[in-house]
Design a protein around this motif. Structure first.
Motif, PDB file in Angstrom:
ATOM      1  N   GLU A   1       0.664  -0.964  -0.557  1.00  0.00           N
ATOM      2  CA  GLU A   1      -0.369  -0.173  -0.184  1.00  0.00           C
ATOM      3  C   GLU A   1       0.462   1.162  -0.310  1.00  0.00           C
ATOM      4  OE1 GLU A   1      -3.612   0.348   0.021  1.00  0.00           O
ATOM      5  OE2 GLU A   1      -3.582  -1.882  -0.357  1.00  0.00           O
ATOM      6  N   ARG A   2       0.558   2.001  -0.310  1.00  0.00           N
ATOM      7  CA  ARG A   2       1.635   3.957  -0.818  1.00  0.00           C
ATOM      8  C   ARG A   2       2.031   4.193   0.287  1.00  0.00           C
ATOM      9  NH1 ARG A   2      -2.983   4.900  -4.344  1.00  0.00           N
ATOM     10  NH2 ARG A   2      -2.216   4.114  -6.436  1.00  0.00           N
ATOM     11  N   LYS A   3       0.601   4.648   1.230  1.00  0.00           N
ATOM     12  CA  LYS A   3       0.384   5.040   2.698  1.00  0.00           C
ATOM     13  C   LYS A   3       1.347   4.426   3.224  1.00  0.00           C
ATOM     14  CE  LYS A   3      -2.888   8.877   1.792  1.00  0.00           C
ATOM     15  NZ  LYS A   3      -4.028   9.268   2.836  1.00  0.00           N
ATOM     16  N   TYR A   4       0.974   3.018   3.599  1.00  0.00           N
ATOM     17  CA  TYR A   4       2.163   2.418   4.678  1.00  0.00           C
ATOM     18  C   TYR A   4       3.623   2.099   4.455  1.00  0.00           C
ATOM     19  CZ  TYR A   4       4.558  -2.057   5.886  1.00  0.00           C
ATOM     20  OH  TYR A   4       5.237  -3.132   7.080  1.00  0.00           O
ATOM     21  N   VAL A   5       4.474   2.311   2.310  1.00  0.00           N
ATOM     22  CA  VAL A   5       5.398   2.588   2.748  1.00  0.00           C
ATOM     23  C   VAL A   5       5.510   4.467   2.382  1.00  0.00           C
ATOM     24  CG1 VAL A   5       7.199   2.420   0.375  1.00  0.00           C
ATOM     25  CG2 VAL A   5       5.555   0.819   0.542  1.00  0.00           C
ATOM     26  N   PHE A   6       4.616   5.127   2.098  1.00  0.00           N
ATOM     27  CA  PHE A   6       5.550   6.919   2.776  1.00  0.00           C
ATOM     28  C   PHE A   6       5.466   7.054   4.065  1.00  0.00           C
ATOM     29  CE2 PHE A   6       3.668  10.767   3.966  1.00  0.00           C
ATOM     30  CZ  PHE A   6       3.540  11.524   2.880  1.00  0.00           C
ATOM     31  N   TYR A   7       4.321   5.899   4.955  1.00  0.00           N
ATOM     32  CA  TYR A   7       4.610   6.301   5.848  1.00  0.00           C
ATOM     33  C   TYR A   7       6.386   6.219   6.737  1.00  0.00           C
ATOM     34  CZ  TYR A   7       0.021   8.248   6.491  1.00  0.00           C
ATOM     35  OH  TYR A   7      -0.964   9.420   6.390  1.00  0.00           O
ATOM     36  N   TYR A   8       6.145   4.758   6.347  1.00  0.00           N
ATOM     37  CA  TYR A   8       7.943   4.132   6.595  1.00  0.00           C
ATOM     38  C   TYR A   8       8.940   4.963   6.093  1.00  0.00           C
ATOM     39  CZ  TYR A   8      11.501   1.314   7.596  1.00  0.00           C
ATOM     40  OH  TYR A   8      12.097   0.448   8.725  1.00  0.00           O
ATOM     41  N   LEU A   9       8.631   5.516   5.126  1.00  0.00           N
ATOM     42  CA  LEU A   9      10.610   6.706   4.432  1.00  0.00           C
ATOM     43  C   LEU A   9      10.050   7.589   5.655  1.00  0.00           C
ATOM     44  CD1 LEU A   9       9.629   6.132   0.586  1.00  0.00           C
ATOM     45  CD2 LEU A   9      10.857   4.448   2.118  1.00  0.00           C
ATOM     46  N   ASN A  10       8.407   7.971   5.804  1.00  0.00           N
ATOM     47  CA  ASN A  10       8.841   9.045   6.771  1.00  0.00           C
ATOM     48  C   ASN A  10       9.381   9.007   8.563  1.00  0.00           C
ATOM     49  OD1 ASN A  10       8.186  11.758   5.735  1.00  0.00           O
ATOM     50  ND2 ASN A  10       6.823  10.173   4.367  1.00  0.00           N
TER      51      ASN A  10
ATOM     52  N   VAL B   1       4.568   7.367  17.148  1.00  0.00           N
ATOM     53  CA  VAL B   1       3.503   6.790  16.621  1.00  0.00           C
ATOM     54  C   VAL B   1       3.644   5.450  15.257  1.00  0.00           C
ATOM     55  CG1 VAL B   1       1.251   7.085  14.635  1.00  0.00           C
ATOM     56  CG2 VAL B   1       1.375   8.662  16.481  1.00  0.00           C
ATOM     57  N   LEU B   2       4.460   6.446  14.735  1.00  0.00           N
ATOM     58  CA  LEU B   2       5.071   6.018  13.890  1.00  0.00           C
ATOM     59  C   LEU B   2       6.614   4.526  13.517  1.00  0.00           C
ATOM     60  CD1 LEU B   2       6.392   8.434  10.622  1.00  0.00           C
ATOM     61  CD2 LEU B   2       4.415   7.092  10.843  1.00  0.00           C
ATOM     62  N   GLN B   3       7.171   4.760  15.054  1.00  0.00           N
ATOM     63  CA  GLN B   3       8.091   3.462  15.692  1.00  0.00           C
ATOM     64  C   GLN B   3       6.697   2.472  16.150  1.00  0.00           C
ATOM     65  OE1 GLN B   3      10.762   5.045  18.670  1.00  0.00           O
ATOM     66  NE2 GLN B   3      10.805   2.531  19.332  1.00  0.00           N
ATOM     67  N   LYS B   4       6.181   2.904  16.923  1.00  0.00           N
ATOM     68  CA  LYS B   4       5.137   1.710  17.233  1.00  0.00           C
ATOM     69  C   LYS B   4       4.208   1.567  15.551  1.00  0.00           C
ATOM     70  CE  LYS B   4       2.915   2.732  21.339  1.00  0.00           C
ATOM     71  NZ  LYS B   4       2.529   3.122  22.554  1.00  0.00           N
ATOM     72  N   ALA B   5       4.464   1.475  14.538  1.00  0.00           N
ATOM     73  CA  ALA B   5       3.207   1.473  13.981  1.00  0.00           C
ATOM     74  C   ALA B   5       4.417   0.565  12.854  1.00  0.00           C
ATOM     75  CB  ALA B   5       2.818   1.963  12.641  1.00  0.00           C
ATOM     76  N   PHE B   6       5.202   0.454  12.746  1.00  0.00           N
ATOM     77  CA  PHE B   6       6.286  -0.104  12.223  1.00  0.00           C
ATOM     78  C   PHE B   6       6.599  -1.156  12.875  1.00  0.00           C
ATOM     79  CE2 PHE B   6       5.650   3.213   9.428  1.00  0.00           C
ATOM     80  CZ  PHE B   6       4.767   2.565   8.098  1.00  0.00           C
ATOM     81  N   SER B   7       6.840  -1.616  14.043  1.00  0.00           N
ATOM     82  CA  SER B   7       7.452  -2.730  15.467  1.00  0.00           C
ATOM     83  C   SER B   7       6.239  -3.026  14.930  1.00  0.00           C
ATOM     84  CB  SER B   7       7.753  -1.371  16.470  1.00  0.00           C
ATOM     85  OG  SER B   7       8.668  -1.341  16.208  1.00  0.00           O
ATOM     86  N   GLY B   8       4.880  -3.526  15.388  1.00  0.00           N
ATOM     87  CA  GLY B   8       3.596  -3.771  15.041  1.00  0.00           C
ATOM     88  C   GLY B   8       2.899  -3.999  16.332  1.00  0.00           C
ATOM     89  N   GLU B   9       3.687  -2.925  17.289  1.00  0.00           N
ATOM     90  CA  GLU B   9       2.797  -1.969  18.673  1.00  0.00           C
ATOM     91  C   GLU B   9       1.178  -1.956  18.516  1.00  0.00           C
ATOM     92  OE1 GLU B   9       5.464  -0.423  20.357  1.00  0.00           O
ATOM     93  OE2 GLU B   9       7.027  -2.352  20.336  1.00  0.00           O
TER      94      GLU B   9
END
Length: 493
Positions: A140-149, A478-486
């Motif tokens: 999903e583009r926003k998934y990648v976009f948020y991770y890149l940020n 928020v992004l840290q929790k999101a991409f740590s699966g929390e």
């Protein structure tokens, strides 16, 4: 369930002559580490940068379209402010074509700045300082976009950035950077939760920026009222109430001009300063007078900065550039030095209370400045910065600088000379700047009241900046929790 142990560091990242090891944080069992390259669509030029500079020249741009050329500035969200090339040029450069939904990133200069090319926009081209990613259906583009940020990715990106004249990284190394993968169903849930939490932060940030804008307007209104005589009670009103006489602005100006005649060190015979043209200026309060800047201050240009300067019998001293002299403050975060002879140092050395005016730049920045407060020893100024030294040490220089930064803006804009790229004012035009002269006691009250009010503004601005910084920290959390699966638990896990 999350894994309890940390993943091992990424295998190896060859960054052209340098090996970096990126520490990967732990992921839930159902997730896995992949690379940015894995996110690209399975076709040539899925992840690609813009054409080499010589392949896209200024002469290639055409008026009005049809193919937009994007810039780093567009990544802020406005994709309407663009230049265009022809269809023929687009065909020549189509390797670097961008389509709606592609992810964009700056790879030179503002490295890591990211955007999404909006839907319903026509195909575009990116220049050499940008890259684009066309995603495959597993991302999903926003998934990648948020991770890149996220700071996770930005930290990894910093390991491949080369510190040259401008920071830059290669597309080859970019493709190898880590990217956490989870199934699309989870990606959509993560996006929804991120945006839910970001909406709260966005509302708070919007309110803080509104407060910041209001403070800026309030600051301007205080300064405007100060130089118009509306901020404090006038000396004429006080003297009338107390039944006494007072020194008017006109009498003060006469004293200053007498000092000017006595201390005259100019070339040739002494000349009285010309009376200022006040036909288009606002009406003054009772007891005020109009003078010209060169009537109340001695003016001087600065030293020419030349790499070929003779260094014999010279020593390095700091000097102020246009970038150091801002409107209402001095930015001394980066000070340059220049070899200067002792005689020139003595002639150009700034003294406490000197008023500084910029000579050139964008038209709306002409004449901007502030006062020198002896922050550096033996500091001088370059030729693009003028110095005004008041003849009367009793007269507060901040009042004159406030006038130059408010009403003076219109004068400098009107009187400035425009070249191809820059506007400028000369010493003659600066000398003729009309300056209001209130009674001395009134000037001091005005300065005290402005200082009082602006100190409160600065305190509030500091609180706003601190809260904006905290909002960004919360966004990263928020992004840290999101991409740590929390942030979102896997219900199937």
């Amino acid at each position: 369930m999350r894994k309890g142990k940390e993943r091992t560091p990424i295998e190896e990242l060859d960054t052209e002559r340098n090996l970096n090891r990126i520490h990967l944080h732990a992921l839930p069992d159902s997730w896995e580490w992949r690379t940015v390259e894995d996110a690209g669509i399975n076709q040539k030029n899925a992840i690609v940068d813009g054409p080499f500079g010589s392949n896209l020249k200024v002469s290639d741009y055409v008026e009005g379209g049809p193919v937009p050329v994007l810039t780093t500035k567009n990544l802020e969200g406005n994709y309407d402010d663009v230049r265009y090339i022809s269809n023929d040029k687009f065909e020549e450069l189509k390797r670097s074509a961008v389509h709606s939904g592609d992810i964009l990133m700056a790879k030179i200069g503002s490295c890591g700045k990211t955007g999404i090319y909006p839907p319903e926009k026509p195909p575009a081209i990116i220049p050499a300082n940008l890259l684009k990613i066309t995603l495959n259906e597993r991302y999903e583009r926003k998934y990648v976009f948020y991770y890149l940020n996220s700071e996770f990715f930005q930290r990894a990106l910093r390991t491949i950035i080369k510190a040259t004249a401008q920071p830059a990284f290669s597309v080859t190394n970019f493709r190898t950077l880590p990217l956490p993968y989870t199934e699309v169903r989870m990606q959509k849930r993560i996006i929804a939760e991120i945006e839910k939490q970001f909406s709260r932060l966005d509302e708070a940030v919007t309110n803080l920026k509104r407060v910041k804008a209001n403070l800026k307007r309030y600051r301007a209104s205080v300064l405007k009222a100060a130089v118009e005589g509306r901020l404090v009670e006038t000396e004429a009103e006080i003297a009338r109430r107390e039944g006494r006489e007072y020194e008017t602005g006109k009498q003060l100006l006469e004293r200053i001009l007498e000092t000017r005649r006595r201390e005259w060190k100019g070339k040739g015979q002494y000349k009285e300063p010309a009376a200022p043209d006040v036909s288009e200026l606002p009406e003054m309060p009772e007891g005020w007078a109009w003078g010209s800047l060169n009537g109340i201050a001695s003016l001087k240009g600065g030293i020419t900065v030349d790499s070929k300067r003779n260094k014999i019998n010279a020593r390095l001293v700091p000097y102020l550039r246009v970038a150091n002299v801002q409107r209402g403050y001095l930015d001394l975060s980066e000070i340059k030095h220049i070899p200067v002879k002792e005689s020139d140092i003595a002639d150009l050395r700034l003294e406490y209370g000197d008023i500084l005016f910029n000579e050139g730049g964008d038209r709306d920045k002409l004449g901007r400045g502030w006062i020198w407060e002896s922050q550096l020893v033996d500091c001088i100024h370059q030729n693009h910065v003028f110095r005004a030294r008041l003849y009367s040490s009793d007269m507060p220089p901040s009042f004159v600088s406030w006038w130059g930064n408010t009403f003076g803006k219109e004068y400098f804009s009107r009187e400035g000379k425009q070249s191809t790229n820059l506007a400028s004012i000369n010493l003659t035009k600066l000398s003729a700047l009309p300056v209001p002269i209130p009674p001395l006691a009134e000037q001091r009250r005005i300065v005290a009241e402005v200082d009082r009010r602006l100190s409160l503004v600065r305190e509030t601005e500091a609180q706003v900046e601190a809260n904006l910084k905290r909002a960004e920290q919360l966004r990263q959390a928020v992004l840290q929790k999101a991409f740590s699966g929390e942030l979102v638990r896997d219900e199937a896990g």
